[in-house]
Scaffold this motif. Sequence first.
Motif, PDB file in Angstrom:
ATOM      1  N   PHE A 112      -6.150  -0.920 -10.684  1.00 36.40           N
ATOM      2  CA  PHE A 112      -7.374  -1.738 -10.555  1.00 36.40           C
ATOM      3  C   PHE A 112      -7.587  -2.146  -9.106  1.00 36.40           C
ATOM      4  CE2 PHE A 112      -8.847  -6.120 -10.078  1.00 36.40           C
ATOM      5  CZ  PHE A 112     -10.142  -6.013 -10.573  1.00 36.40           C
ATOM      6  N   ARG A 113      -6.520  -2.607  -8.441  1.00 34.52           N
ATOM      7  CA  ARG A 113      -6.654  -3.081  -7.067  1.00 34.52           C
ATOM      8  C   ARG A 113      -7.029  -1.937  -6.134  1.00 34.52           C
ATOM      9  NH1 ARG A 113      -7.045  -8.150  -7.109  1.00 34.52           N
ATOM     10  NH2 ARG A 113      -5.120  -8.266  -8.332  1.00 34.52           N
ATOM     11  N   ILE A 114      -6.459  -0.770  -6.336  1.00 33.49           N
ATOM     12  CA  ILE A 114      -6.776   0.369  -5.473  1.00 33.49           C
ATOM     13  C   ILE A 114      -8.242   0.769  -5.623  1.00 33.49           C
ATOM     14  CG2 ILE A 114      -6.346   2.841  -5.136  1.00 33.49           C
ATOM     15  CD1 ILE A 114      -3.387   2.263  -5.762  1.00 33.49           C
TER      16      ILE A 114
ATOM     17  N   LEU B 257       0.185  -8.631  -4.593  1.00 29.67           N
ATOM     18  CA  LEU B 257       0.993  -7.441  -4.835  1.00 29.67           C
ATOM     19  C   LEU B 257       2.018  -7.681  -5.940  1.00 29.67           C
ATOM     20  CD1 LEU B 257       1.587  -6.340  -1.129  1.00 29.67           C
ATOM     21  CD2 LEU B 257      -0.017  -5.353  -2.766  1.00 29.67           C
ATOM     22  N   TRP B 258       2.567  -8.878  -6.016  1.00 29.25           N
ATOM     23  CA  TRP B 258       3.547  -9.181  -7.060  1.00 29.25           C
ATOM     24  C   TRP B 258       2.892  -9.188  -8.443  1.00 29.25           C
ATOM     25  CZ3 TRP B 258       8.301  -9.004  -8.469  1.00 29.25           C
ATOM     26  CH2 TRP B 258       8.744  -9.754  -9.555  1.00 29.25           C
ATOM     27  N   VAL B 259       1.726  -9.795  -8.545  1.00 25.69           N
ATOM     28  CA  VAL B 259       1.014  -9.811  -9.830  1.00 25.69           C
ATOM     29  C   VAL B 259       0.687  -8.382 -10.267  1.00 25.69           C
ATOM     30  CG1 VAL B 259      -1.133 -10.494 -10.954  1.00 25.69           C
ATOM     31  CG2 VAL B 259       0.092 -12.129  -9.521  1.00 25.69           C
TER      32      VAL B 259
ATOM     33  N   ALA C 282       1.283  -3.405   7.370  1.00 22.12           N
ATOM     34  CA  ALA C 282       2.383  -4.360   7.235  1.00 22.12           C
ATOM     35  C   ALA C 282       1.871  -5.802   7.254  1.00 22.12           C
ATOM     36  CB  ALA C 282       3.397  -4.143   8.356  1.00 22.12           C
ATOM     37  N   ALA C 283       0.899  -6.069   8.131  1.00 23.55           N
ATOM     38  CA  ALA C 283       0.332  -7.422   8.176  1.00 23.55           C
ATOM     39  C   ALA C 283      -0.359  -7.773   6.862  1.00 23.55           C
ATOM     40  CB  ALA C 283      -0.640  -7.535   9.351  1.00 23.55           C
TER      41      ALA C 283
ATOM     42  N   TRP D   2      -3.416   0.758   1.058  1.00 25.50           N
ATOM     43  CA  TRP D   2      -2.150   1.286   1.547  1.00 25.50           C
ATOM     44  C   TRP D   2      -0.990   0.368   1.221  1.00 25.50           C
ATOM     45  CZ3 TRP D   2      -0.799   5.974   3.186  1.00 25.50           C
ATOM     46  CH2 TRP D   2      -1.811   6.859   3.543  1.00 25.50           C
ATOM     47  N   ALA D   3      -1.225  -0.935   1.208  1.00 22.40           N
ATOM     48  CA  ALA D   3      -0.165  -1.867   0.806  1.00 22.40           C
ATOM     49  C   ALA D   3       0.245  -1.624  -0.647  1.00 22.40           C
ATOM     50  CB  ALA D   3      -0.625  -3.310   1.007  1.00 22.40           C
ATOM     51  N   GLU D   4      -0.731  -1.376  -1.510  1.00 23.61           N
ATOM     52  CA  GLU D   4      -0.420  -1.050  -2.906  1.00 23.61           C
ATOM     53  C   GLU D   4       0.337   0.277  -2.998  1.00 23.61           C
ATOM     54  OE1 GLU D   4      -0.796  -2.790  -5.553  1.00 23.61           O
ATOM     55  OE2 GLU D   4      -2.314  -4.311  -5.147  1.00 23.61           O
ATOM     56  N   ILE D   5      -0.047   1.236  -2.167  1.00 21.25           N
ATOM     57  CA  ILE D   5       0.648   2.525  -2.160  1.00 21.25           C
ATOM     58  C   ILE D   5       2.103   2.342  -1.720  1.00 21.25           C
ATOM     59  CG2 ILE D   5       0.750   4.775  -1.010  1.00 21.25           C
ATOM     60  CD1 ILE D   5      -2.317   4.721  -0.944  1.00 21.25           C
TER      61      ILE D   5
END
Length: 279
Positions: free
Chosen positions: A231-233, A77-79, A67-68, A246-249
Amino acid sequence: MSWVIFAIAAWALGWWTNMRLARGRPVRWRSLAAPIVFGVTLIAIWEGVVRGLEISPVLLPPPTAIAARFGASLDILWVDFVQTVLKGALSGYVIGCGAAFLIAVAVDRFPFLQRGLLPVGNFVAALPIIGMAPILVMWFGFDWQSKAAVVVVMVFFPMLVNTVQGLQATDMMQRDLMRTYGASYWVTLFKLRLPAAMPFVFNGLKIGTTLALIGAIVAEFFGSPIRGMGFRISTSVGQLALDLVWAEIVVAAIAGSAFYGAMALIERRITSWHPSQRN
Protein backbone atom coordinates in the motif's frame (compact mmCIF):
# COMPACT_ATOMS: atom_id res chain seq x y z
CA MET A 1 32.44 16.66 -11.41
CA SER A 2 33.83 15.99 -7.92
CA TRP A 3 31.01 13.48 -7.26
CA VAL A 4 31.79 11.63 -10.47
CA ILE A 5 35.44 11.43 -9.44
CA PHE A 6 34.25 10.14 -6.06
CA ALA A 7 32.27 7.38 -7.80
CA ILE A 8 35.25 6.37 -9.95
CA ALA A 9 37.53 6.34 -6.90
CA ALA A 10 35.01 4.24 -4.97
CA TRP A 11 34.84 1.76 -7.83
CA ALA A 12 38.65 1.52 -8.05
CA LEU A 13 39.04 1.10 -4.30
CA GLY A 14 36.32 -1.52 -4.12
CA TRP A 15 37.82 -3.43 -7.07
CA TRP A 16 41.29 -3.38 -5.50
CA THR A 17 39.97 -4.48 -2.09
CA ASN A 18 37.97 -7.38 -3.49
CA MET A 19 40.93 -8.51 -5.59
CA ARG A 20 43.07 -8.60 -2.45
CA LEU A 21 40.38 -10.55 -0.62
CA ALA A 22 40.08 -13.02 -3.49
CA ARG A 23 43.84 -13.73 -3.51
CA GLY A 24 43.95 -14.42 0.23
CA ARG A 25 43.38 -17.70 2.01
CA PRO A 26 39.71 -18.83 2.01
CA VAL A 27 38.93 -18.07 5.65
CA ARG A 28 35.52 -17.18 7.06
CA TRP A 29 36.11 -13.46 7.62
CA ARG A 30 37.16 -13.00 3.99
CA SER A 31 33.96 -14.64 2.71
CA LEU A 32 31.96 -12.22 4.88
CA ALA A 33 34.04 -9.16 3.98
CA ALA A 34 33.74 -9.60 0.20
CA PRO A 35 29.95 -9.00 -0.08
CA ILE A 36 30.15 -6.17 2.47
CA VAL A 37 32.85 -4.40 0.46
CA PHE A 38 30.89 -4.95 -2.74
CA GLY A 39 27.71 -3.52 -1.20
CA VAL A 40 29.44 -0.45 0.23
CA THR A 41 31.16 0.14 -3.12
CA LEU A 42 27.86 -0.08 -4.98
CA ILE A 43 26.22 2.42 -2.62
CA ALA A 44 29.15 4.83 -2.96
CA ILE A 45 29.00 4.64 -6.76
CA TRP A 46 25.24 5.16 -6.64
CA GLU A 47 25.67 8.28 -4.48
CA GLY A 48 28.42 9.71 -6.65
CA VAL A 49 26.69 9.10 -9.98
CA VAL A 50 23.30 10.47 -8.85
CA ARG A 51 24.79 13.63 -7.38
CA GLY A 52 27.47 14.09 -10.03
CA LEU A 53 25.05 13.76 -12.95
CA GLU A 54 22.34 15.68 -11.06
CA ILE A 55 19.74 12.98 -11.59
CA SER A 56 16.32 14.04 -10.35
CA PRO A 57 15.38 12.46 -7.00
CA VAL A 58 12.01 11.65 -8.56
CA LEU A 59 13.82 9.24 -10.86
CA LEU A 60 16.48 7.95 -8.47
CA PRO A 61 17.16 9.44 -5.02
CA PRO A 62 20.69 9.18 -3.59
CA PRO A 63 21.32 6.67 -0.78
CA THR A 64 21.83 9.46 1.77
CA ALA A 65 18.32 10.81 1.05
CA ILE A 66 16.89 7.30 1.38
CA ALA A 67 18.71 6.83 4.68
CA ALA A 68 17.42 10.17 5.97
CA ARG A 69 13.85 9.27 5.02
CA PHE A 70 14.31 5.83 6.56
CA GLY A 71 15.34 7.36 9.88
CA ALA A 72 12.51 9.91 9.80
CA SER A 73 9.84 7.30 8.99
CA LEU A 74 10.66 4.49 11.40
CA ASP A 75 7.16 4.53 12.92
CA ILE A 76 5.50 4.21 9.49
CA LEU A 77 7.95 1.54 8.35
CA TRP A 78 7.37 -0.50 11.50
CA VAL A 79 3.58 -0.44 11.09
CA ASP A 80 3.96 -1.50 7.45
CA PHE A 81 6.43 -4.24 8.42
CA VAL A 82 4.05 -5.71 10.99
CA GLN A 83 1.11 -5.60 8.57
CA THR A 84 2.88 -7.10 5.56
CA VAL A 85 5.65 -9.31 6.91
CA LEU A 86 4.48 -10.54 10.29
CA LYS A 87 0.74 -10.78 9.60
CA GLY A 88 0.50 -11.43 5.87
CA ALA A 89 3.73 -13.09 4.75
CA LEU A 90 4.67 -15.05 7.87
CA SER A 91 1.21 -16.43 8.61
CA GLY A 92 0.68 -17.46 4.98
CA TYR A 93 4.15 -19.00 4.89
CA VAL A 94 3.52 -21.14 7.97
CA ILE A 95 0.07 -22.27 6.78
CA GLY A 96 1.14 -22.93 3.19
CA CYS A 97 4.38 -24.77 3.97
CA GLY A 98 2.82 -26.74 6.82
CA ALA A 99 -0.14 -27.86 4.70
CA ALA A 100 2.16 -28.73 1.79
CA PHE A 101 4.36 -30.86 4.03
CA LEU A 102 1.41 -32.85 5.41
CA ILE A 103 -0.11 -33.36 1.96
CA ALA A 104 3.29 -34.45 0.63
CA VAL A 105 3.37 -37.21 3.24
CA ALA A 106 -0.16 -38.23 2.19
CA VAL A 107 0.89 -38.22 -1.48
CA ASP A 108 3.85 -40.42 -0.62
CA ARG A 109 1.66 -42.81 1.37
CA PHE A 110 -1.04 -43.08 -1.31
CA PRO A 111 0.53 -43.08 -4.80
CA PHE A 112 -2.77 -42.41 -6.61
CA LEU A 113 -2.73 -38.90 -5.08
CA GLN A 114 0.60 -38.24 -6.76
CA ARG A 115 -0.81 -39.08 -10.18
CA GLY A 116 -3.86 -36.88 -9.63
CA LEU A 117 -2.69 -34.03 -7.40
CA LEU A 118 0.75 -33.07 -8.70
CA PRO A 119 -0.38 -32.23 -12.27
CA VAL A 120 -3.12 -30.03 -10.84
CA GLY A 121 -0.57 -28.46 -8.51
CA ASN A 122 1.78 -27.67 -11.38
CA PHE A 123 -1.10 -26.08 -13.26
CA VAL A 124 -2.10 -23.87 -10.32
CA ALA A 125 1.54 -22.95 -9.64
CA ALA A 126 1.79 -21.64 -13.22
CA LEU A 127 -1.11 -19.21 -12.72
CA PRO A 128 0.10 -15.58 -12.59
CA ILE A 129 -0.10 -14.11 -9.11
CA ILE A 130 -1.21 -10.77 -10.56
CA GLY A 131 -4.36 -12.54 -11.73
CA MET A 132 -4.97 -14.55 -8.54
CA ALA A 133 -4.36 -11.72 -6.08
CA PRO A 134 -7.46 -9.58 -6.83
CA ILE A 135 -9.67 -12.68 -6.70
CA LEU A 136 -8.34 -13.72 -3.29
CA VAL A 137 -8.65 -10.15 -2.02
CA MET A 138 -12.33 -10.19 -2.97
CA TRP A 139 -12.82 -13.57 -1.28
CA PHE A 140 -10.98 -12.90 1.99
CA GLY A 141 -11.34 -9.12 2.38
CA PHE A 142 -8.93 -6.24 2.34
CA ASP A 143 -7.04 -6.97 5.57
CA TRP A 144 -4.03 -9.25 6.06
CA GLN A 145 -6.05 -12.47 5.68
CA SER A 146 -6.27 -12.06 1.91
CA LYS A 147 -2.53 -11.43 1.70
CA ALA A 148 -1.91 -14.59 3.71
CA ALA A 149 -4.13 -16.49 1.26
CA VAL A 150 -2.04 -15.22 -1.67
CA VAL A 151 1.13 -16.32 0.13
CA VAL A 152 -0.37 -19.77 0.78
CA VAL A 153 -1.01 -20.21 -2.96
CA MET A 154 2.52 -19.09 -3.84
CA VAL A 155 4.47 -21.23 -1.35
CA PHE A 156 2.27 -24.33 -1.30
CA PHE A 157 3.27 -26.06 -4.52
CA PRO A 158 7.05 -25.42 -4.47
CA MET A 159 7.06 -26.85 -0.95
CA LEU A 160 4.86 -29.80 -2.00
CA VAL A 161 6.97 -30.73 -5.02
CA ASN A 162 10.27 -30.48 -3.13
CA THR A 163 8.99 -32.54 -0.20
CA VAL A 164 7.56 -35.28 -2.44
CA GLN A 165 10.84 -35.44 -4.32
CA GLY A 166 12.76 -35.59 -1.06
CA LEU A 167 10.66 -38.46 0.28
CA GLN A 168 11.64 -40.42 -2.82
CA ALA A 169 15.36 -39.68 -2.41
CA THR A 170 16.20 -42.93 -0.60
CA ASP A 171 17.17 -45.86 -2.82
CA MET A 172 15.61 -49.31 -2.96
CA MET A 173 18.41 -50.97 -1.01
CA GLN A 174 17.88 -48.69 1.99
CA ARG A 175 14.13 -49.31 1.99
CA ASP A 176 14.64 -53.07 1.63
CA LEU A 177 16.99 -53.00 4.60
CA MET A 178 14.31 -51.34 6.73
CA ARG A 179 11.80 -54.00 5.66
CA THR A 180 14.17 -56.77 6.67
CA TYR A 181 14.21 -55.20 10.14
CA GLY A 182 10.41 -55.43 10.17
CA ALA A 183 9.99 -51.64 10.16
CA SER A 184 6.52 -50.31 9.36
CA TYR A 185 5.85 -47.50 6.88
CA TRP A 186 5.78 -44.88 9.63
CA VAL A 187 8.97 -46.12 11.29
CA THR A 188 10.71 -46.06 7.90
CA LEU A 189 9.32 -42.59 7.27
CA PHE A 190 10.61 -41.07 10.51
CA LYS A 191 13.87 -43.01 10.78
CA LEU A 192 15.00 -43.04 7.15
CA ARG A 193 12.97 -41.13 4.61
CA LEU A 194 12.29 -37.84 6.43
CA PRO A 195 15.94 -37.34 7.46
CA ALA A 196 17.00 -38.04 3.86
CA ALA A 197 14.34 -35.60 2.60
CA MET A 198 15.45 -32.69 4.79
CA PRO A 199 17.71 -31.03 2.14
CA PHE A 200 14.76 -31.05 -0.27
CA VAL A 201 12.35 -29.80 2.41
CA PHE A 202 14.63 -26.90 3.27
CA ASN A 203 15.05 -26.11 -0.39
CA GLY A 204 11.28 -25.63 -0.57
CA LEU A 205 11.31 -23.60 2.65
CA LYS A 206 14.04 -21.28 1.33
CA ILE A 207 12.24 -20.76 -1.97
CA GLY A 208 9.10 -19.94 0.00
CA THR A 209 10.81 -17.19 2.02
CA THR A 210 11.20 -14.97 -1.04
CA LEU A 211 7.86 -15.94 -2.59
CA ALA A 212 6.01 -15.15 0.64
CA LEU A 213 7.27 -11.59 0.82
CA ILE A 214 6.68 -10.95 -2.87
CA GLY A 215 3.15 -12.34 -2.68
CA ALA A 216 2.19 -10.29 0.36
CA ILE A 217 3.47 -7.04 -1.15
CA VAL A 218 1.91 -7.62 -4.56
CA ALA A 219 -1.46 -8.55 -3.00
CA GLU A 220 -1.56 -5.20 -1.21
CA PHE A 221 -1.56 -3.42 -4.57
CA PHE A 222 -5.09 -4.74 -5.14
CA GLY A 223 -6.66 -3.69 -1.86
CA SER A 224 -5.38 -2.97 1.62
CA PRO A 225 -6.16 -0.93 4.73
CA ILE A 226 -4.15 2.27 5.09
CA ARG A 227 -1.00 0.42 6.07
CA GLY A 228 1.28 -2.19 4.57
CA MET A 229 4.38 -2.13 2.42
CA GLY A 230 2.57 -2.68 -0.87
CA PHE A 231 0.00 0.00 0.00
CA ARG A 232 2.74 2.46 0.96
CA ILE A 233 4.74 1.81 -2.21
CA SER A 234 1.74 2.28 -4.51
CA THR A 235 0.54 5.48 -2.81
CA SER A 236 4.03 6.96 -2.46
CA VAL A 237 4.70 6.48 -6.16
CA GLY A 238 1.56 8.49 -6.90
CA GLN A 239 2.82 11.22 -4.56
CA LEU A 240 6.33 11.13 -6.15
CA ALA A 241 7.79 10.32 -2.70
CA LEU A 242 10.41 8.00 -4.16
CA ASP A 243 12.63 8.22 -1.09
CA LEU A 244 9.87 6.56 0.97
CA VAL A 245 9.39 3.94 -1.75
CA TRP A 246 13.08 3.07 -1.56
CA ALA A 247 12.92 3.01 2.23
CA GLU A 248 10.16 0.40 1.99
CA ILE A 249 12.26 -1.55 -0.51
CA VAL A 250 15.16 -1.50 1.96
CA VAL A 251 12.89 -2.89 4.68
CA ALA A 252 11.67 -5.62 2.32
CA ALA A 253 15.25 -6.51 1.34
CA ILE A 254 16.37 -6.70 4.98
CA ALA A 255 13.34 -8.78 5.99
CA GLY A 256 13.71 -11.15 3.05
CA SER A 257 17.44 -11.62 3.61
CA ALA A 258 16.94 -12.22 7.34
CA PHE A 259 14.14 -14.70 6.66
CA TYR A 260 16.22 -16.62 4.13
CA GLY A 261 19.28 -16.51 6.38
CA ALA A 262 17.31 -17.91 9.32
CA MET A 263 16.13 -20.85 7.20
CA ALA A 264 19.70 -21.44 5.97
CA LEU A 265 21.04 -21.48 9.55
CA ILE A 266 18.36 -23.93 10.66
CA GLU A 267 19.11 -26.09 7.64
CA ARG A 268 22.81 -26.08 8.48
CA ARG A 269 22.08 -27.31 12.00
CA ILE A 270 19.60 -30.02 10.98
CA THR A 271 21.38 -31.28 7.85
CA SER A 272 24.97 -30.93 9.03
CA TRP A 273 25.57 -34.52 7.83
CA HIS A 274 24.78 -33.65 4.21
CA PRO A 275 27.71 -33.06 1.79
CA SER A 276 26.32 -29.64 0.81
CA GLN A 277 26.91 -28.38 4.38
CA ARG A 278 30.53 -29.42 4.61
CA ASN A 279 33.18 -26.73 4.31
